[in-house]
Design a protein around this motif. Sequence first.
Motif, PDB file in Angstrom:
ATOM      1  N   ALA A 118       0.758  -1.300   0.008  1.00 29.33           N
ATOM      2  CA  ALA A 118      -0.100   0.038   0.086  1.00 29.33           C
ATOM      3  C   ALA A 118       0.930   1.282   0.065  1.00 29.33           C
ATOM      4  O   ALA A 118       0.345   2.407  -0.024  1.00 29.33           O
ATOM      5  CB  ALA A 118      -0.816  -0.067   1.269  1.00 29.33           C
ATOM      6  N   GLN A 119       2.253   1.232   0.075  1.00 27.85           N
ATOM      7  CA  GLN A 119       2.907   2.416   0.371  1.00 27.85           C
ATOM      8  C   GLN A 119       2.979   2.871  -0.871  1.00 27.85           C
ATOM      9  O   GLN A 119       3.138   2.422  -2.296  1.00 27.85           O
ATOM     10  CB  GLN A 119       4.393   1.941   0.772  1.00 27.85           C
ATOM     11  CG  GLN A 119       4.409   1.325   2.159  1.00 27.85           C
ATOM     12  CD  GLN A 119       3.654   2.222   3.135  1.00 27.85           C
ATOM     13  OE1 GLN A 119       3.853   3.675   3.354  1.00 27.85           O
ATOM     14  NE2 GLN A 119       2.439   1.735   3.566  1.00 27.85           N
ATOM     15  N   PRO A 120       3.061   4.212  -1.167  1.00 29.32           N
ATOM     16  CA  PRO A 120       2.772   5.108  -2.432  1.00 29.32           C
ATOM     17  C   PRO A 120       4.178   4.932  -3.402  1.00 29.32           C
ATOM     18  O   PRO A 120       4.053   5.094  -4.462  1.00 29.32           O
ATOM     19  CB  PRO A 120       2.785   6.379  -2.215  1.00 29.32           C
ATOM     20  CG  PRO A 120       3.215   6.830  -0.524  1.00 29.32           C
ATOM     21  CD  PRO A 120       2.815   5.082  -0.307  1.00 29.32           C
ATOM     22  N   GLU A 121       5.386   4.568  -2.500  1.00 25.81           N
ATOM     23  CA  GLU A 121       6.654   4.383  -3.329  1.00 25.81           C
ATOM     24  C   GLU A 121       6.872   2.881  -3.973  1.00 25.81           C
ATOM     25  O   GLU A 121       7.589   2.611  -4.514  1.00 25.81           O
ATOM     26  CB  GLU A 121       7.805   4.595  -2.587  1.00 25.81           C
ATOM     27  CG  GLU A 121       7.663   5.956  -1.960  1.00 25.81           C
ATOM     28  CD  GLU A 121       7.132   6.150  -0.570  1.00 25.81           C
ATOM     29  OE1 GLU A 121       7.068   7.034   0.031  1.00 25.81           O
ATOM     30  OE2 GLU A 121       6.434   4.964   0.015  1.00 25.81           O
ATOM     31  N   VAL A 122       5.730   1.983  -3.557  1.00 35.57           N
ATOM     32  CA  VAL A 122       5.889   0.538  -4.121  1.00 35.57           C
ATOM     33  C   VAL A 122       5.089   0.395  -5.241  1.00 35.57           C
ATOM     34  O   VAL A 122       3.866   0.793  -5.430  1.00 35.57           O
ATOM     35  CB  VAL A 122       5.457  -0.493  -2.886  1.00 35.57           C
ATOM     36  CG1 VAL A 122       5.466  -2.030  -3.406  1.00 35.57           C
ATOM     37  CG2 VAL A 122       6.452  -0.172  -1.653  1.00 35.57           C
ATOM     38  N   SER A 123       5.739  -0.145  -6.283  1.00 34.89           N
ATOM     39  CA  SER A 123       5.142  -0.695  -7.760  1.00 34.89           C
ATOM     40  C   SER A 123       4.150  -1.832  -7.520  1.00 34.89           C
ATOM     41  O   SER A 123       4.207  -2.381  -6.617  1.00 34.89           O
ATOM     42  CB  SER A 123       6.049  -0.884  -8.704  1.00 34.89           C
ATOM     43  OG  SER A 123       6.940  -2.023  -8.144  1.00 34.89           O
ATOM     44  N   ALA A 124       3.079  -1.746  -8.138  1.00 31.99           N
ATOM     45  CA  ALA A 124       2.207  -2.993  -8.433  1.00 31.99           C
ATOM     46  C   ALA A 124       3.269  -4.211  -8.854  1.00 31.99           C
ATOM     47  O   ALA A 124       4.038  -4.220  -9.343  1.00 31.99           O
ATOM     48  CB  ALA A 124       1.141  -2.736  -9.315  1.00 31.99           C
ATOM     49  N   GLY A 125       2.703  -5.571  -8.438  1.00 31.57           N
ATOM     50  CA  GLY A 125       3.191  -6.756  -8.893  1.00 31.57           C
ATOM     51  C   GLY A 125       3.827  -7.374  -7.691  1.00 31.57           C
ATOM     52  O   GLY A 125       3.720  -6.880  -6.579  1.00 31.57           O
TER      53      GLY A 125
END
Length: 251
Positions: A118-125
Amino acid sequence: MPTKTKTLLIPTPDGQADAFAAFPDRDGQHPGVLLYPDAFGVRPVVEEMARELAGHGYYVLVPNIFYRHGRAPVIELPEHIGAETRPAVFAQVMPMVKAHTSERALLDADAYLRFLTAQPEVSAGPVAAVGYCMGGALAMRTAAAHPGQVAAVAGFHPSPLVTDAPDSPHRDFPEVTAQVHLGLAKGDMSPETLSELNQALDAAGVSHTCEIYPDTVHGFTMSDTAAFSPSALQHHWERLLPLLDRTLTNS
């Protein structure tokens, strides 16, 4: 590359787990890595390893796995954990290790992964689970419980993965879909147990490598302990970084 760090609080069913995060100091999103520390917990040497990994392009979350007992550092540690100080440190650590049941570990893993992704710096996947000592077993449990989400597992000088216990980590290997690397010290397990470990991974169809790192003792990655081996730490990076690259950044 330059990195940023922050301290965070992760909501869990049993409260809030404090955590350390390191990530690239640049705009955009980055693959997530959940990094479980060894039994000595979150401390400067582990934070430095998280920063090193973040410098290769990952968002690294390091939870205080003993948060039920207090904020990190949960116990006061000497700057260097050697033969003289180790017994006293273990006397404080082992009750917390024993209290960290598989049920607690799975509750926490779910909370950690939910927070990480859920962190904004973390990409999907997909994400990776990396662990040291008892963290290696926690990483394997996390991968088994979240097979659609955890694409890579790396465990270094892991605590026992094959035991007679009903909740032994190896019993959940059939659920693991991640690629796995285990870096062992020679004394981490007997040849018979290592054979049983490999057989269990093979039978479960897990893509894996199990390697005994030369001239090492348990704890070889940790520079604040007498077990530390600079060459083995470098070897660990040479195994970990390609694993993450092929499972996360190229996914």
